[in-house]
Write a protein that holds these residues in place. Sequence first.
Motif, PDB file in Angstrom:
ATOM      1  N   LEU A 101     -58.958  87.860 -39.940  1.00 35.45           N
ATOM      2  CA  LEU A 101     -59.683  86.763 -39.287  1.00 35.45           C
ATOM      3  C   LEU A 101     -60.857  86.255 -40.127  1.00 35.45           C
ATOM      4  O   LEU A 101     -61.515  85.289 -39.747  1.00 35.45           O
ATOM      5  N   ILE A 102     -61.124  86.894 -41.262  1.00 34.53           N
ATOM      6  CA  ILE A 102     -62.177  86.420 -42.162  1.00 34.53           C
ATOM      7  C   ILE A 102     -61.616  85.252 -42.971  1.00 34.53           C
ATOM      8  O   ILE A 102     -60.729  85.435 -43.807  1.00 34.53           O
ATOM      9  N   ALA A 103     -62.108  84.054 -42.696  1.00 33.52           N
ATOM     10  CA  ALA A 103     -61.571  82.847 -43.346  1.00 33.52           C
ATOM     11  C   ALA A 103     -61.860  82.879 -44.847  1.00 33.52           C
ATOM     12  O   ALA A 103     -63.008  83.065 -45.257  1.00 33.52           O
ATOM     13  N   GLN A 104     -60.838  82.682 -45.643  1.00 36.15           N
ATOM     14  CA  GLN A 104     -60.975  82.703 -47.094  1.00 36.15           C
ATOM     15  C   GLN A 104     -61.093  81.309 -47.693  1.00 36.15           C
ATOM     16  O   GLN A 104     -61.614  81.149 -48.805  1.00 36.15           O
ATOM     17  N   THR A 105     -60.623  80.313 -46.985  1.00 34.02           N
ATOM     18  CA  THR A 105     -60.667  78.938 -47.484  1.00 34.02           C
ATOM     19  C   THR A 105     -61.080  78.001 -46.355  1.00 34.02           C
ATOM     20  O   THR A 105     -60.849  78.286 -45.179  1.00 34.02           O
ATOM     21  N   PRO A 106     -61.707  76.881 -46.691  1.00 34.08           N
ATOM     22  CA  PRO A 106     -62.065  75.915 -45.649  1.00 34.08           C
ATOM     23  C   PRO A 106     -60.841  75.166 -45.139  1.00 34.08           C
ATOM     24  O   PRO A 106     -59.821  75.076 -45.832  1.00 34.08           O
ATOM     25  N   LEU A 107     -60.943  74.629 -43.924  1.00 35.49           N
ATOM     26  CA  LEU A 107     -59.884  73.777 -43.398  1.00 35.49           C
ATOM     27  C   LEU A 107     -59.811  72.481 -44.198  1.00 35.49           C
ATOM     28  O   LEU A 107     -60.777  72.089 -44.866  1.00 35.49           O
ATOM     29  N   GLU A 108     -58.692  71.819 -44.132  1.00 37.96           N
ATOM     30  CA  GLU A 108     -58.539  70.555 -44.865  1.00 37.96           C
ATOM     31  C   GLU A 108     -59.573  69.537 -44.405  1.00 37.96           C
ATOM     32  O   GLU A 108     -60.151  68.816 -45.214  1.00 37.96           O
ATOM     33  N   ARG A 109     -59.791  69.483 -43.079  1.00 33.98           N
ATOM     34  CA  ARG A 109     -60.796  68.570 -42.507  1.00 33.98           C
ATOM     35  C   ARG A 109     -61.902  69.415 -41.867  1.00 33.98           C
ATOM     36  O   ARG A 109     -61.633  70.253 -41.011  1.00 33.98           O
ATOM     37  N   SER A 159     -62.400  72.345 -37.187  1.00 33.85           N
ATOM     38  CA  SER A 159     -62.643  73.739 -36.804  1.00 33.85           C
ATOM     39  C   SER A 159     -62.768  73.851 -35.286  1.00 33.85           C
ATOM     40  O   SER A 159     -63.104  72.889 -34.589  1.00 33.85           O
ATOM     41  N   ARG A 160     -62.471  75.027 -34.786  1.00 35.21           N
ATOM     42  CA  ARG A 160     -62.608  75.277 -33.358  1.00 35.21           C
ATOM     43  C   ARG A 160     -64.086  75.445 -33.003  1.00 35.21           C
ATOM     44  O   ARG A 160     -64.910  75.802 -33.848  1.00 35.21           O
ATOM     45  N   ASP A 179     -69.272  89.835 -25.606  1.00 34.74           N
ATOM     46  CA  ASP A 179     -68.104  89.407 -24.833  1.00 34.74           C
ATOM     47  C   ASP A 179     -67.456  88.183 -25.474  1.00 34.74           C
ATOM     48  O   ASP A 179     -66.222  88.093 -25.580  1.00 34.74           O
ATOM     49  N   ALA A 180     -68.292  87.228 -25.919  1.00 37.67           N
ATOM     50  CA  ALA A 180     -67.773  86.014 -26.556  1.00 37.67           C
ATOM     51  C   ALA A 180     -67.090  86.349 -27.879  1.00 37.67           C
ATOM     52  O   ALA A 180     -66.038  85.786 -28.211  1.00 37.67           O
ATOM     53  N   TYR A 181     -67.659  87.266 -28.637  1.00 39.03           N
ATOM     54  CA  TYR A 181     -67.065  87.652 -29.913  1.00 39.03           C
ATOM     55  C   TYR A 181     -65.719  88.350 -29.703  1.00 39.03           C
ATOM     56  O   TYR A 181     -64.758  88.091 -30.440  1.00 39.03           O
ATOM     57  N   ASN A 182     -65.648  89.221 -28.728  1.00 41.02           N
ATOM     58  CA  ASN A 182     -64.379  89.888 -28.451  1.00 41.02           C
ATOM     59  C   ASN A 182     -63.324  88.882 -27.987  1.00 41.02           C
ATOM     60  O   ASN A 182     -62.142  89.000 -28.326  1.00 41.02           O
ATOM     61  N   GLU A 232     -58.614  85.366 -29.284  1.00 38.68           N
ATOM     62  CA  GLU A 232     -58.120  83.996 -29.433  1.00 38.68           C
ATOM     63  C   GLU A 232     -57.883  83.609 -30.894  1.00 38.68           C
ATOM     64  O   GLU A 232     -57.555  82.461 -31.185  1.00 38.68           O
ATOM     65  N   ARG A 233     -58.091  84.566 -31.787  1.00 29.19           N
ATOM     66  CA  ARG A 233     -57.814  84.376 -33.222  1.00 29.19           C
ATOM     67  C   ARG A 233     -58.680  83.290 -33.852  1.00 29.19           C
ATOM     68  O   ARG A 233     -58.236  82.485 -34.674  1.00 29.19           O
ATOM     69  N   TYR A 234     -59.957  83.267 -33.491  1.00 26.62           N
ATOM     70  CA  TYR A 234     -60.907  82.390 -34.176  1.00 26.62           C
ATOM     71  C   TYR A 234     -61.074  82.865 -35.617  1.00 26.62           C
ATOM     72  O   TYR A 234     -60.867  84.038 -35.939  1.00 26.62           O
ATOM     73  N   ARG A 235     -61.467  81.943 -36.485  1.00 30.10           N
ATOM     74  CA  ARG A 235     -61.754  82.262 -37.887  1.00 30.10           C
ATOM     75  C   ARG A 235     -63.242  82.615 -38.011  1.00 30.10           C
ATOM     76  O   ARG A 235     -64.088  81.924 -37.438  1.00 30.10           O
ATOM     77  N   PHE A 236     -63.545  83.660 -38.771  1.00 32.77           N
ATOM     78  CA  PHE A 236     -64.913  84.177 -38.852  1.00 32.77           C
ATOM     79  C   PHE A 236     -65.577  83.865 -40.193  1.00 32.77           C
ATOM     80  O   PHE A 236     -64.933  83.624 -41.198  1.00 32.77           O
ATOM     81  N   PHE A 237     -66.905  83.872 -40.152  1.00 35.97           N
ATOM     82  CA  PHE A 237     -67.815  83.782 -41.297  1.00 35.97           C
ATOM     83  C   PHE A 237     -67.884  82.378 -41.900  1.00 35.97           C
ATOM     84  O   PHE A 237     -67.614  81.389 -41.234  1.00 35.97           O
TER      85      PHE A 237
END
Length: 340
Positions: free
Chosen positions: A14-22, A26-27, A318-321, A326-331
């Motif tokens: 879940l640690i994002a390695q690259t930015p999204l295209e746009r 992001s969520r 609680d929000a982090y868990n 929900e498979r959010y991308r982190f960092f």
Amino acid sequence: MNKSDFSFTLPEELIAQTPLERREDSRLMCLNRVTGETEHRRFYELPDILRPGDCLVMNDSRVLPARLLGKLRTGGAIEVVLLRDLGDGVWECLTRPGKKTKVGTEIIFDDGELTAEVMGEAEDGNRLLKFHYEGIFLEVLERLGRTPLPPYIHEELEDSERYQTVYSKEVGSAAAPTAGLHFTKELLAEIESRGVELCYLTLHVGLGTFRPVKVDDIENHRMHAEYCLISADTAARINKARAAGGRVICVGTTSCRTLESVADESGNLSEFSGFTDIFIYPGYKFKATDGLITNFHLPESTLIMMISAFAGRENVLDAYNEAVRERYRFFSFGDAMLIV
């Protein structure tokens, strides 16, 4: 409080390695800091969430191309990351491997356009390097330097501007104020057209932001000092928005730390330039911040301690868990959270 009070299980994938295209795709998790309730949105929906009269406070610091690849006069590769300008061409630096950079060691970059001599040792084993060059140092760095990425990002960026905010201006950070990476110029224009005040301040982010908390009792942790600046105009505009009943929403923990360092007990701001080493953790009473846009942070970090002070430790964990489920991308290149 113990640092383990701010722990959670984070799958490495879940640690994002690259930015999204746009950037704006992001969520965005919206967290009510009073009730703990969450809502799942997209960042491009932010104009619909903010209110006319709100004030969005952003850090316009720009990441220095502070990573230099050099070689010793005696042979061997050396990586140098500039941390802090001490004046007269001397910088506090991180060097790898550090054991090869003893006092008196000379380092050559590129074809010798830039050289450095190790003058001494600073805190945490960092080195003091005096640089020798012709011309303007920042122009030399633009040619020879690379963007330093956080240690948990293992891929090189194709476009180094993706590790800069679109409003970055004041060069001096060793790391990006990453909560601002989600904005585009078009999104900011739309937000402003909805009656939201846009204000800018500066805090130059040091690599101390990635420094782990090594003590169990967090009250014994000491932050590295970072330079920050609020202009008289920015202070006046934020004060005016507060007086009119608008919410002051900080983009990133760096903007929040700057406001809280400068505000008086009633929350009023004035012109300021200097250093702050404020460490915000649960029990802190916020003076000037009504809302916070931030990314998802490392377990047991000073950053998750800070947002726990703002929204409550249980609400935040609680929000982090939930974000993990929900498979959010982190960092740095991950998703965002709006806390109000």
